[in-house]
Design a protein around this motif. Structure first.
Motif, PDB file in Angstrom:
ATOM      1  N   ALA A  43       0.828  -1.208   0.000  1.00  0.00           N
ATOM      2  CA  ALA A  43       0.000   0.000   0.000  1.00  0.00           C
ATOM      3  C   ALA A  43       0.866   1.263   0.000  1.00  0.00           C
ATOM      4  CB  ALA A  43      -0.927  -0.004   1.203  1.00  0.00           C
ATOM      5  N   ALA A  44       2.000   1.204   0.706  1.00  0.00           N
ATOM      6  CA  ALA A  44       2.885   2.372   0.771  1.00  0.00           C
ATOM      7  C   ALA A  44       3.505   2.693  -0.577  1.00  0.00           C
ATOM      8  CB  ALA A  44       3.978   2.126   1.813  1.00  0.00           C
ATOM      9  N   TYR A  45       3.609   1.687  -1.457  1.00  0.00           N
ATOM     10  CA  TYR A  45       4.212   1.898  -2.764  1.00  0.00           C
ATOM     11  C   TYR A  45       3.198   2.240  -3.858  1.00  0.00           C
ATOM     12  CZ  TYR A  45       9.062   0.775  -1.727  1.00  0.00           C
ATOM     13  OH  TYR A  45      10.362   0.824  -1.264  1.00  0.00           O
ATOM     14  N   LEU A  46       1.936   2.312  -3.509  1.00  0.00           N
ATOM     15  CA  LEU A  46       0.926   2.653  -4.516  1.00  0.00           C
ATOM     16  C   LEU A  46       1.204   4.008  -5.173  1.00  0.00           C
ATOM     17  CD1 LEU A  46      -2.315   1.398  -2.712  1.00  0.00           C
ATOM     18  CD2 LEU A  46      -1.132   0.313  -4.647  1.00  0.00           C
ATOM     19  N   PRO A  47       1.564   5.049  -4.409  1.00  0.00           N
ATOM     20  CA  PRO A  47       1.863   6.331  -5.066  1.00  0.00           C
ATOM     21  C   PRO A  47       3.060   6.250  -6.010  1.00  0.00           C
ATOM     22  CG  PRO A  47       1.462   6.638  -2.706  1.00  0.00           C
ATOM     23  CD  PRO A  47       1.589   5.163  -2.932  1.00  0.00           C
ATOM     24  N   ARG A  48       4.030   5.398  -5.693  1.00  0.00           N
ATOM     25  CA  ARG A  48       5.201   5.286  -6.557  1.00  0.00           C
ATOM     26  C   ARG A  48       4.852   4.523  -7.835  1.00  0.00           C
ATOM     27  NH1 ARG A  48      10.351   4.244  -2.548  1.00  0.00           N
ATOM     28  NH2 ARG A  48      11.491   5.004  -4.383  1.00  0.00           N
ATOM     29  N   TYR A  49       4.024   3.506  -7.712  1.00  0.00           N
ATOM     30  CA  TYR A  49       3.615   2.772  -8.914  1.00  0.00           C
ATOM     31  C   TYR A  49       2.695   3.623  -9.784  1.00  0.00           C
ATOM     32  CZ  TYR A  49       2.347  -1.148 -11.897  1.00  0.00           C
ATOM     33  OH  TYR A  49       2.167  -1.982 -12.995  1.00  0.00           O
ATOM     34  N   ALA A  50       1.994   4.577  -9.197  1.00  0.00           N
ATOM     35  CA  ALA A  50       1.101   5.440  -9.978  1.00  0.00           C
ATOM     36  C   ALA A  50       1.853   6.136 -11.110  1.00  0.00           C
ATOM     37  CB  ALA A  50       0.436   6.468  -9.073  1.00  0.00           C
ATOM     38  N   ALA A  51       3.142   6.419 -10.885  1.00  0.00           N
ATOM     39  CA  ALA A  51       3.943   7.050 -11.934  1.00  0.00           C
ATOM     40  C   ALA A  51       4.154   6.110 -13.116  1.00  0.00           C
ATOM     41  CB  ALA A  51       5.293   7.477 -11.368  1.00  0.00           C
ATOM     42  N   VAL A  52       4.162   4.804 -12.857  1.00  0.00           N
ATOM     43  CA  VAL A  52       4.263   3.818 -13.938  1.00  0.00           C
ATOM     44  C   VAL A  52       2.943   3.738 -14.684  1.00  0.00           C
ATOM     45  CG1 VAL A  52       4.734   1.393 -14.477  1.00  0.00           C
ATOM     46  CG2 VAL A  52       5.957   2.513 -12.604  1.00  0.00           C
ATOM     47  N   ALA A  53       1.842   3.647 -13.937  1.00  0.00           N
ATOM     48  CA  ALA A  53       0.518   3.596 -14.563  1.00  0.00           C
ATOM     49  C   ALA A  53       0.254   4.844 -15.396  1.00  0.00           C
ATOM     50  CB  ALA A  53      -0.558   3.434 -13.483  1.00  0.00           C
ATOM     51  N   GLU A  54       0.770   5.976 -14.943  1.00  0.00           N
ATOM     52  CA  GLU A  54       0.585   7.234 -15.666  1.00  0.00           C
ATOM     53  C   GLU A  54       1.178   7.159 -17.068  1.00  0.00           C
ATOM     54  OE1 GLU A  54      -0.680  11.022 -16.382  1.00  0.00           O
ATOM     55  OE2 GLU A  54      -0.952  10.086 -14.420  1.00  0.00           O
ATOM     56  N   ARG A  55       2.266   6.435 -17.223  1.00  0.00           N
ATOM     57  CA  ARG A  55       2.922   6.319 -18.525  1.00  0.00           C
ATOM     58  C   ARG A  55       2.078   5.536 -19.534  1.00  0.00           C
ATOM     59  NH1 ARG A  55       8.634   6.977 -18.784  1.00  0.00           N
ATOM     60  NH2 ARG A  55       9.514   7.766 -16.831  1.00  0.00           N
ATOM     61  N   THR A  56       1.103   4.782 -19.048  1.00  0.00           N
ATOM     62  CA  THR A  56       0.307   3.913 -19.931  1.00  0.00           C
ATOM     63  C   THR A  56      -1.100   4.438 -20.168  1.00  0.00           C
ATOM     64  OG1 THR A  56      -0.588   2.568 -18.132  1.00  0.00           O
ATOM     65  CG2 THR A  56       1.572   1.937 -18.998  1.00  0.00           C
ATOM     66  N   GLY A  57      -1.439   5.554 -19.555  1.00  0.00           N
ATOM     67  CA  GLY A  57      -2.799   6.061 -19.670  1.00  0.00           C
ATOM     68  C   GLY A  57      -3.775   5.355 -18.744  1.00  0.00           C
ATOM     69  N   LEU A  58      -3.249   4.602 -17.770  1.00  0.00           N
ATOM     70  CA  LEU A  58      -4.102   3.838 -16.861  1.00  0.00           C
ATOM     71  C   LEU A  58      -4.151   4.456 -15.465  1.00  0.00           C
ATOM     72  CD1 LEU A  58      -2.996   0.222 -17.861  1.00  0.00           C
ATOM     73  CD2 LEU A  58      -5.227   1.280 -18.320  1.00  0.00           C
ATOM     74  N   ALA A  59      -3.824   5.716 -15.354  1.00  0.00           N
ATOM     75  CA  ALA A  59      -3.737   6.346 -14.042  1.00  0.00           C
ATOM     76  C   ALA A  59      -5.074   6.309 -13.313  1.00  0.00           C
ATOM     77  CB  ALA A  59      -3.253   7.787 -14.178  1.00  0.00           C
ATOM     78  N   GLN A  60      -6.160   6.619 -13.991  1.00  0.00           N
ATOM     79  CA  GLN A  60      -7.464   6.644 -13.327  1.00  0.00           C
ATOM     80  C   GLN A  60      -7.911   5.241 -12.929  1.00  0.00           C
ATOM     81  OE1 GLN A  60     -10.190   8.762 -15.914  1.00  0.00           O
ATOM     82  NE2 GLN A  60      -9.537  10.745 -15.138  1.00  0.00           N
ATOM     83  N   THR A  61      -7.673   4.272 -13.796  1.00  0.00           N
ATOM     84  CA  THR A  61      -8.022   2.885 -13.479  1.00  0.00           C
ATOM     85  C   THR A  61      -7.219   2.407 -12.271  1.00  0.00           C
ATOM     86  OG1 THR A  61      -8.444   2.471 -15.818  1.00  0.00           O
ATOM     87  CG2 THR A  61      -8.180   0.543 -14.398  1.00  0.00           C
ATOM     88  N   PHE A  62      -5.952   2.765 -12.237  1.00  0.00           N
ATOM     89  CA  PHE A  62      -5.105   2.369 -11.121  1.00  0.00           C
ATOM     90  C   PHE A  62      -5.573   3.025  -9.831  1.00  0.00           C
ATOM     91  CE2 PHE A  62      -1.400   3.073  -8.359  1.00  0.00           C
ATOM     92  CZ  PHE A  62      -1.020   1.760  -8.145  1.00  0.00           C
ATOM     93  N   ALA A  63      -5.877   4.310  -9.891  1.00  0.00           N
ATOM     94  CA  ALA A  63      -6.317   5.016  -8.689  1.00  0.00           C
ATOM     95  C   ALA A  63      -7.595   4.402  -8.127  1.00  0.00           C
ATOM     96  CB  ALA A  63      -6.535   6.494  -9.011  1.00  0.00           C
TER      97      ALA A  63
END
Length: 226
Positions: A43-63
């Motif tokens: 859970a603590a790494y979710l914000p860090r992985y969000a930067a990876v999801a952002e690169r794919t256009g999946l930021a909202q799905t990930f959030a």
């Protein structure tokens, strides 16, 4: 995609380490000494992985998925699970789940984002890193070579991709070789073949995990970061 984040727990046989892996988000694996602590660390790494999801256009799905972690399986690990704190045993969920073409491509897109994130971290990282938690640790160049070597020798051969010795660690050829790896995974998917004893979903997850683990290591050992 379900709104919750599916997590598998790989439990070391001696109970020293538990690996929590978000199986729909390749690379988002974290470990700790107990199930609760492993989930907290994930859970603590979710914000860090969000930067990876952002690169794919999946930021909202990930959030949306990150709002709830759902443990869908507990699987027995190996001695390597306890020693390294890294997933070594595919979950039954990954073994039994048949990926659609779309699901496979989504995972491969996230893997490519993990590679890009690692390359950016390595490119921006300082030549001299802070010592690791035990006072040592690889240099930046050693980390870069380690990631490439592990892919070339541990995971690519599982889908019959092999690299000539003279191409090892060569940035000019790494991108092309990684593309060959992606194409091999696609071919195995079409043929409904596993990567030897690993389902393709686990192979992708493990490859992405290793790249991101070392990308985050570079960030954490950067003297310029707080």
């Amino acid at each position: 995609m379900a709104r919750e984040m599916r997590v598998v727990l790989e439990i070391g046989p001696k109970g020293r380490k538990v690996v929590a892996g978000a199986i729909d988000w390749p690379g988002l694996d974290r470990s700790a000494g107990t199930e609760e602590k492993a989930l907290d660390r994930l859970a603590a790494y979710l914000p860090r992985y969000a930067a990876v999801a952002e690169r794919t256009g999946l930021a909202q799905t990930f959030a949306a998925a990150a709002d709830e972690l759902e443990v869908v399986e507990r699987t027995p690990g190996q001695s390597s699970t306890d020693f390294w704190g890294v997933a070594h045993v595919p979950s039954q969920t990954e073994a039994e789940e048949v990926l659609t073409d779309e699901q496979l491509e989504r995972r491969l897109t996230l893997l490519q984002a993990a590679w890009a994130f690692f390359e950016a971290s390595a490119g921006e990282g300082p030549a001299e890193l802070r010592p690791g938690s035990r006072g040592g640790g690889r240099s930046l160049m050693e980390i870069v070579r380690h990631v490439a070597y592990s892919e070339q020798h541990l995971w690519w051969p599982k889908v019959e991709v092999r690299t000539a010795v003279e191409r090892l660690w060569d940035p000019a050829t790494l991108a092309a070789d990684r593309q060959a790896y992606l194409e091999a995974i696609r071919a195995y998917h079409v043929a409904s073949k596993p990567a030897r004893r690993w389902p393709l979903a686990f192979l992708i997850r493990r490859t992405a995990q290793h790249a991101l683990d070392h990308a985050w290591e570079i960030e954490d050992r950067d003297p310029g970061r707080a």
